[in-house]
Design a protein around this motif. Structure first.
Motif, PDB file in Angstrom:
ATOM      1  N   ALA A  96      30.314  63.658   8.069  1.00 55.68           N
ATOM      2  CA  ALA A  96      28.895  63.638   8.823  1.00 55.68           C
ATOM      3  C   ALA A  96      28.870  62.548   9.751  1.00 55.68           C
ATOM      4  O   ALA A  96      29.236  61.288   9.808  1.00 55.68           O
ATOM      5  N   GLY A  97      28.180  62.952  11.043  1.00 56.12           N
ATOM      6  CA  GLY A  97      28.127  61.949  12.045  1.00 56.12           C
ATOM      7  C   GLY A  97      27.161  62.343  13.172  1.00 56.12           C
ATOM      8  O   GLY A  97      26.752  63.629  13.123  1.00 56.12           O
ATOM      9  N   LEU A  98      26.729  61.420  13.887  1.00 54.99           N
ATOM     10  CA  LEU A  98      25.688  61.797  14.999  1.00 54.99           C
ATOM     11  C   LEU A  98      26.111  60.878  16.256  1.00 54.99           C
ATOM     12  O   LEU A  98      26.170  59.782  16.069  1.00 54.99           O
ATOM     13  N   MET A  99      25.708  61.383  17.362  1.00 58.05           N
ATOM     14  CA  MET A  99      26.138  60.647  18.613  1.00 58.05           C
ATOM     15  C   MET A  99      24.788  61.003  19.631  1.00 58.05           C
ATOM     16  O   MET A  99      24.353  62.095  19.878  1.00 58.05           O
ATOM     17  N   ARG A 100      24.227  59.760  19.980  1.00 57.45           N
ATOM     18  CA  ARG A 100      23.151  59.922  20.915  1.00 57.45           C
ATOM     19  C   ARG A 100      23.682  58.646  21.928  1.00 57.45           C
ATOM     20  O   ARG A 100      23.519  57.451  21.579  1.00 57.45           O
ATOM     21  N   ASN A 101      23.806  59.108  23.015  1.00 56.71           N
ATOM     22  CA  ASN A 101      24.276  58.056  24.162  1.00 56.71           C
ATOM     23  C   ASN A 101      23.114  57.834  25.259  1.00 56.71           C
ATOM     24  O   ASN A 101      22.203  58.656  25.242  1.00 56.71           O
ATOM     25  N   GLY A 102      23.271  56.433  25.764  1.00 52.06           N
ATOM     26  CA  GLY A 102      22.326  56.274  26.818  1.00 52.06           C
ATOM     27  C   GLY A 102      22.753  54.792  27.211  1.00 52.06           C
ATOM     28  O   GLY A 102      22.987  53.963  26.147  1.00 52.06           O
ATOM     29  N   VAL A 103      22.189  54.371  28.233  1.00 52.29           N
ATOM     30  CA  VAL A 103      22.271  52.964  28.749  1.00 52.29           C
ATOM     31  C   VAL A 103      21.504  52.175  27.740  1.00 52.29           C
ATOM     32  O   VAL A 103      20.180  52.492  27.451  1.00 52.29           O
ATOM     33  N   GLN A 114      18.619  55.862  14.379  1.00 48.65           N
ATOM     34  CA  GLN A 114      19.018  56.915  13.750  1.00 48.65           C
ATOM     35  C   GLN A 114      20.401  57.070  13.502  1.00 48.65           C
ATOM     36  O   GLN A 114      21.013  57.609  12.850  1.00 48.65           O
ATOM     37  N   VAL A 115      20.996  56.784  14.864  1.00 51.19           N
ATOM     38  CA  VAL A 115      22.664  56.880  14.811  1.00 51.19           C
ATOM     39  C   VAL A 115      23.187  55.865  13.778  1.00 51.19           C
ATOM     40  O   VAL A 115      24.157  55.958  12.971  1.00 51.19           O
ATOM     41  N   ILE A 116      22.647  54.840  13.722  1.00 52.21           N
ATOM     42  CA  ILE A 116      23.098  53.705  12.915  1.00 52.21           C
ATOM     43  C   ILE A 116      22.949  54.330  11.558  1.00 52.21           C
ATOM     44  O   ILE A 116      23.935  54.053  10.392  1.00 52.21           O
ATOM     45  N   ASN A 117      21.882  54.717  10.872  1.00 53.87           N
ATOM     46  CA  ASN A 117      21.615  55.259   9.634  1.00 53.87           C
ATOM     47  C   ASN A 117      22.698  56.518   9.369  1.00 53.87           C
ATOM     48  O   ASN A 117      23.032  56.611   8.050  1.00 53.87           O
ATOM     49  N   VAL A 118      22.620  57.393  10.362  1.00 56.82           N
ATOM     50  CA  VAL A 118      23.664  58.593   9.840  1.00 56.82           C
ATOM     51  C   VAL A 118      25.018  58.027   9.809  1.00 56.82           C
ATOM     52  O   VAL A 118      25.658  58.470   8.961  1.00 56.82           O
ATOM     53  N   ALA A 147      35.736  55.111  19.607  1.00 58.06           N
ATOM     54  CA  ALA A 147      34.540  54.182  20.045  1.00 58.06           C
ATOM     55  C   ALA A 147      34.356  53.037  18.931  1.00 58.06           C
ATOM     56  O   ALA A 147      33.540  52.222  19.265  1.00 58.06           O
ATOM     57  N   GLY A 148      34.965  52.997  17.724  1.00 56.98           N
ATOM     58  CA  GLY A 148      34.635  52.007  17.014  1.00 56.98           C
ATOM     59  C   GLY A 148      35.696  50.825  16.981  1.00 56.98           C
ATOM     60  O   GLY A 148      36.007  49.912  16.206  1.00 56.98           O
ATOM     61  N   ILE A 149      36.736  51.259  17.973  1.00 58.46           N
ATOM     62  CA  ILE A 149      37.829  50.105  18.429  1.00 58.46           C
ATOM     63  C   ILE A 149      37.627  49.559  20.055  1.00 58.46           C
ATOM     64  O   ILE A 149      37.572  48.519  20.276  1.00 58.46           O
ATOM     65  N   VAL A 150      37.171  50.628  20.542  1.00 59.79           N
ATOM     66  CA  VAL A 150      36.818  50.189  22.301  1.00 59.79           C
ATOM     67  C   VAL A 150      35.368  50.648  22.552  1.00 59.79           C
ATOM     68  O   VAL A 150      35.189  51.764  22.464  1.00 59.79           O
ATOM     69  N   GLN A 155      27.520  53.907  24.982  1.00 56.73           N
ATOM     70  CA  GLN A 155      27.796  54.275  23.732  1.00 56.73           C
ATOM     71  C   GLN A 155      27.297  53.058  22.777  1.00 56.73           C
ATOM     72  O   GLN A 155      28.228  52.699  21.671  1.00 56.73           O
ATOM     73  N   SER A 156      26.220  52.214  23.196  1.00 60.39           N
ATOM     74  CA  SER A 156      25.949  51.035  22.334  1.00 60.39           C
ATOM     75  C   SER A 156      25.490  51.412  20.832  1.00 60.39           C
ATOM     76  O   SER A 156      26.246  50.849  19.955  1.00 60.39           O
ATOM     77  N   ALA A 157      24.885  52.414  20.668  1.00 59.81           N
ATOM     78  CA  ALA A 157      24.583  52.803  19.116  1.00 59.81           C
ATOM     79  C   ALA A 157      25.776  53.566  18.560  1.00 59.81           C
ATOM     80  O   ALA A 157      25.999  53.227  17.535  1.00 59.81           O
ATOM     81  N   TYR A 158      26.368  54.212  19.392  1.00 60.69           N
ATOM     82  CA  TYR A 158      27.534  55.168  18.508  1.00 60.69           C
ATOM     83  C   TYR A 158      28.712  54.074  18.372  1.00 60.69           C
ATOM     84  O   TYR A 158      29.051  54.165  17.214  1.00 60.69           O
ATOM     85  N   ALA A 159      29.099  53.154  19.342  1.00 61.81           N
ATOM     86  CA  ALA A 159      30.139  52.214  19.048  1.00 61.81           C
ATOM     87  C   ALA A 159      29.547  51.209  17.877  1.00 61.81           C
ATOM     88  O   ALA A 159      30.235  50.759  17.150  1.00 61.81           O
TER      89      ALA A 159
END
Length: 278
Positions: A96-103, A114-118, A147-150, A155-159
Motif C-alpha cells: 500500500a502506498g501514496l504519492m503526492r508531489n509538489g515543491v 497524509q503521505v507520511i501516514n500512508v 526515492a527512499g535512497i535518492v 518529492q519531499s513528502a514521498y522521499a
C-alpha cells in the motif's frame, strides 16, 4: 514455477493488492499456489473475481479484508481474522502506498502528513500486526522506492516517507533475524502503475525528466524481478538495471550522485523554461 530459498509460501498477507504492483504480486503468488489475504480500502468486484479465478490449487483461497493501513487497531483486527480464516503467513508484503508531489514550500501540511501516514506509519502498522502472525522462517517485505535512497525534485513528502521505510526495514532486518524472520525492502524506480499515471497528470515535468534517468518498467517486468528477489530473500530488491546503478551510486558514491542530479536538474529546468540558481 519459481524456486524458493526455503519453501513456497502457503499463505501470503498483502496490502494494496487491489491495483498496480500489489495486484501483480497477488496474481503471481496465486499462480504459485499460494493463498492470499488482501488488505486494502477498496477492491473492485471484477478485480476480486480475477483474483479468485487465478487460484490454481483446490486448497487455495483468496480473501479481501477492508482496512485502512493508517489505523493500527483495524490492522490488528483484520490480520487476526485472516489468521483464523486462512492461517499464519509465510510471507507478508506491504504494498500500500501514496504519492503526492509538489515543491516543498507549496505542499500543504495536510498533504505532507497524509503521505507520511500512508507510506511510513502504514508500513509500521502492517509490520507490527503481521509479525504477530508470521510463521517460522517467515518473510516480511516492505515496498519503498528509489526515492527512499535518492531524493528527487518535488518529492519531499514521498522521499521522506520512503527513506523512513528503508530505515525501518534496516532495523527490523537486524531485530527479526534473531527471531528467524527475514526482512526485505523493495526500492524500484518508476513503474507504469495508477500511481505513476496520477503523477504524470498532476506532477512537474522536471520531476518526470529527472526520474526518467532510471527508466520506466511495466508492472509485469517489475513483478518478475521483485518476486525473484523475494524468493532469494534478498534484503534490498531493485528491479531494473538503470535503477540498480543509481542505487549503487547513491549508496557508495554520494557526491558523484548529487553532481549528476544537479546537472540533470539544471538541464531539465532550462528545458522547461526555468533557471537554477547557482
Amino acid at each position: 514455477m519459481t524456486k524458493w530459498k526455503y519453501r513456497r509460501p502457503r499463505v501470503a498477507y498483502l496490502s494494496g493488492g487491489g491495483s498496480g504492483i500489489g495486484l501483480g504480486i497477488a496474481l503471481a503468488l496465486l499462480n504459485e499456489g499460494t493463498s492470499v489475504a488482501i488488505f486494502d480500502l477498496l477492491l473492485a468486484d471484477d478485480v476480486y473475481q480475477r483474483l479468485r479465478q487465478a487460484c490454481t490449487a483446490p486448497d487455495q483461497s483468496v480473501a479481501w479484508y477492508p482496512v485502512d493501513v493508517t489505523d493500527p487497531l483495524a490492522m490488528d483486527a483484520v490480520m487476526a481474522q485472516a489468521q483464523t480464516r486462512q492461517g499464519s503467513a509465510d510471507l507478508a508484503f506491504n504494498c500500500a502506498g501514496l504519492m503526492r508531489n509538489g515543491v516543498f514550500t507549496e505542499l500543504s501540511f495536510e498533504t505532507f502528513t497524509q503521505v507520511i501516514n500512508v507510506n511510513l506509519i502504514g508500513s509500521r502498522n502492517f509490520a507490527a500486526s503481521a509479525l504477530k502472525y508470521l510463521s517460522s522462517q517467515g518473510h516480511l517485505v516492505f515496498m519503498a522506492s528509489l526515492a527512499g535512497i535518492v531524493g528527487s525534485y518535488t518529492q519531499s513528502a514521498y522521499a521522506a516517507s520512503k527513506f523512513g521505510v528503508v530505515g525501518l526495514a534496516e532495523v527490523l532486518r537486524a531485530e527479526q533475524k534473531l527471531c528467524g524472520i527475514d526482512v526485505s525492502v523493495v526500492c524500484p524506480g518508476e513503474i507504469q502503475t495508477p500511481l505513476l499515471d496520477y503523477e504524470r497528470q498532476h506532477g512537474s515535468p522536471v520531476t518526470r525528466s529527472l526520474n526518467a534517468v532510471a527508466g520506466v518498467l511495466t508492472v509485469d517486468q517489475a513483478v518478475t524481478a521483485i518476486l525473484r528477489g523475494i524468493q532469494r530473500r534478498q534484503f534490498m530488491i531493485t528491479p531494473g538495471f538503470k535503477a540498480r546503478v543509481i542505487r549503487a551510486l547513491a549508496r557508495k558514491c554520494t557526491s558523484l550522485q548529487r553532481w549528476i542530479v544537479d546537472r540533470n536538474l539544471a538541464k531539465s529546468l532550462r528545458g522547461n523554461g526555468a533557471v537554477l540558481n547557482d
